[in-house]
Design an enzyme around this catalytic site. Structure first.
Site, PDB file in Angstrom:
ATOM      1  N   ARG A  13      12.249 -20.642  12.545  1.00  0.00           N
ATOM      2  CA  ARG A  13      11.744 -19.313  12.901  1.00  0.00           C
ATOM      3  C   ARG A  13      12.724 -18.727  13.888  1.00  0.00           C
ATOM      4  NH1 ARG A  13       6.369 -19.312  15.245  1.00  0.00           N
ATOM      5  NH2 ARG A  13       6.605 -17.062  15.107  1.00  0.00           N
TER       6      ARG A  13
ATOM      7  N   ARG B 256       0.824  -1.205   0.000  1.00  0.00           N
ATOM      8  CA  ARG B 256       0.000   0.000   0.000  1.00  0.00           C
ATOM      9  C   ARG B 256       0.860   1.258   0.000  1.00  0.00           C
ATOM     10  NH1 ARG B 256      -4.067  -2.837   4.440  1.00  0.00           N
ATOM     11  NH2 ARG B 256      -5.160  -4.144   2.897  1.00  0.00           N
TER      12      ARG B 256
ATOM     13  N   SER C 170      13.469  30.993   8.095  1.00  0.00           N
ATOM     14  CA  SER C 170      14.423  30.818   9.186  1.00  0.00           C
ATOM     15  C   SER C 170      13.852  31.460  10.438  1.00  0.00           C
ATOM     16  CB  SER C 170      15.762  31.471   8.826  1.00  0.00           C
ATOM     17  OG  SER C 170      16.579  31.621   9.970  1.00  0.00           O
TER      18      SER C 170
END
Length: 449
Positions: A323, A121, A284
């Site tokens: 894992r 996305r 600034s």
């Protein structure tokens, strides 16, 4: 301290960007819920769960019904947010169909799939801004195909070039980035493997089901990927982190590609150079006269941070066993930050290039800063056949020194040499007549779509 959508007080580079919303805690929660819904829907499509279960899970998976802060705090107990989320979602679904929430999956299946959704996305948004940027660069390149400016090497004037060729080069890098991001976007895979990447639990649940449904795990992986709108994985990739490595590379490359434009704008926009300027510079807090190149500054900052974030993701590829402990967990924050940085940089690069002001008259003026020495390469090649190579080098070296010390144009000094009276020195010392194939190269670059 608050949880939920991440604050961006110290992150002006991505604050308020589309990527910011796409990677927020709420967006991640949405992706996690989408991954859970897709799993039940995939199983239902293969007869592994009642259709009513998929409907119930879908109805319960409303982001507004979940407390992100609570999930984040409870994630400490199990080390990831999926565990408390599953508990909350199961409760929301209710007793009749709650057993079909997360059935057969492990936390990493959901977390990795959600991460791919968030990445997909976000990359869609990045691609849109890269398209804006390359279109603006193409316009700059075409408009300034023949706008001559000093070419600089090692910070010094070298030979003339054109701003069109410079802009075409920027665009080429952006198109390279677009191609990489597009390829990665299309290859982002779903993750489904169960506890240790064997999909055993899905088979076990099928065998234990009252109807003893046979489980085609390959079909299940494909159905899950379809439900998510992601690529189908060949294998579970719990410790085979190619998708993360590819993401890291494409994102870091994109940040660097955009950074090239940014640092050029920062250099050419210096007060002493002023060949370009941002369309609307920032102010600034102390100096009212300043119009700081804020967009270029933020893009340059992203380019400097991205490689280190990518390095963390590459380091996490050394993931042990089936894992890992720590390697997978180390990816989450740097990957999200990398998505945010690049998303913000793509937005800022689009704004920068769409509003960039090009001061052609300043570029033309700067061609004369070295009194004509910017074409010394051309002169060396042209005088050698007339004077001989050694004599030509000797004459040009002496003339170059005099041009600097006497503050005189090289054209005038060479005009004093009787041996050069038959040469068109005005043409030979004109920087606008020595741009080589810059125009043709620009045209060639703009043919790429």
């Amino acid at each position: 301290m608050t949880f939920g959508d991440s604050e961006a007080l110290l992150a002006p580079g991505w604050a308020g960007s589309p990527a910011s919303a796409a990677t927020s805690d709420t967006a991640y929660l949405r992706a996690l819920l989408d991954a859970e819904v897709a799993l039940t829907r995939a199983q239902a499509s293969l007869g592994l769960a009642p259709a009513e279960a998929a409907t119930a899970v879908d109805a319960a998976a409303e982001v507004s019904g979940f407390d992100v802060r609570s999930i984040a705090l409870r994630a400490r107990d199990g080390g990831n947010p999926v565990i408390p989320l599953v508990a909350d979602l199961t409760k929301a679904v209710g007793e009749e169909y709650g057993a079909y929430v997360h059935r057969g999956a492990t936390s990493q299946d959901i977390m990795d799939s959600a991460t791919m959704l968030v990445a997909a996305r976000t990359l869609d948004l990045v691609l849109g801004d890269l398209d804006r940027t390359e279109r603006a660069m193409a316009r700059l390149a075409a408009e300034h195909r023949d706008t001559v400016m000093p070419g600089r090497t090692l910070t010094q004037h070298a030979v003339p070039t054109t701003f069109g060729l410079k802009a075409a080069g920027w665009r080429s890098l952006v198109l390279d980035a677009r191609d990489r991001v597009f390829a990665v976007r299309g290859s982002l895979p779903a993750q489904l493997g169960g506890a240790a990447g064997t999909l055993a639990a899905f088979t076990a649940f099928g065998a234990a089901d009252t109807q003893a449904v046979a489980v085609d795990t390959e079909a299940l992986m494909a159905a899950y990927a379809r439900e998510l709108g992601l690529a189908g994985p060949v294998l579970p990739w719990h410790t085979l982190r190619t998708p993360i490595g590819d993401l890291a590379g494409a994102l870091a490359f994109t940040a660097g590609a955009l950074g090239k434009t940014a640092v050029d704008v920062l250099t050419l926009g210096r007060t002493e150079i002023a060949e370009v300027a941002e369309g609307s510079g920032g102010g600034s807090s102390a100096m009212p006269h300043k119009a700081n190149p804020v967009r270029a500054t933020l893009v340059a900052a992203a380019a400097r941070r991205a490689p280190q974030l990518a390095a963390t993701l590459y380091g996490a590829m050394a993931a042990e066993d089936e894992r890992p402990a720590g390697a997978w967990h180390a990816e989450w924050e740097p990957l999200r930050e990398l998505l945010r940085l690049v998303g913000g940089a793509a937005r800022d690069a689009a704004e920068l290039t769409e509003g960039l002001r090009v001061h052609t008259e300043v570029m033309r003026e700067h061609l004369g800063l070295t009194h004509g020495l910017i074409v010394s390469e051309r002169l060396a090649a042209s005088l050698a056949p007339v004077l001989g190579r050694a004599r030509a080098k000797e004459l040009l070296t002496a003339a170059a020194k005099r041009a600097v010390t006497e503050n005189r144009p090289l054209l005038d000094l060479l005009g004093e040499e009787p041996d050069l009276k038959d040469l068109d020195l005005v043409d030979l010392t004109d920087p606008t007549r020595y741009t080589g194939s810059a125009g043709a190269l620009t045209d060639r670059a703009l043919e790429r779509r």
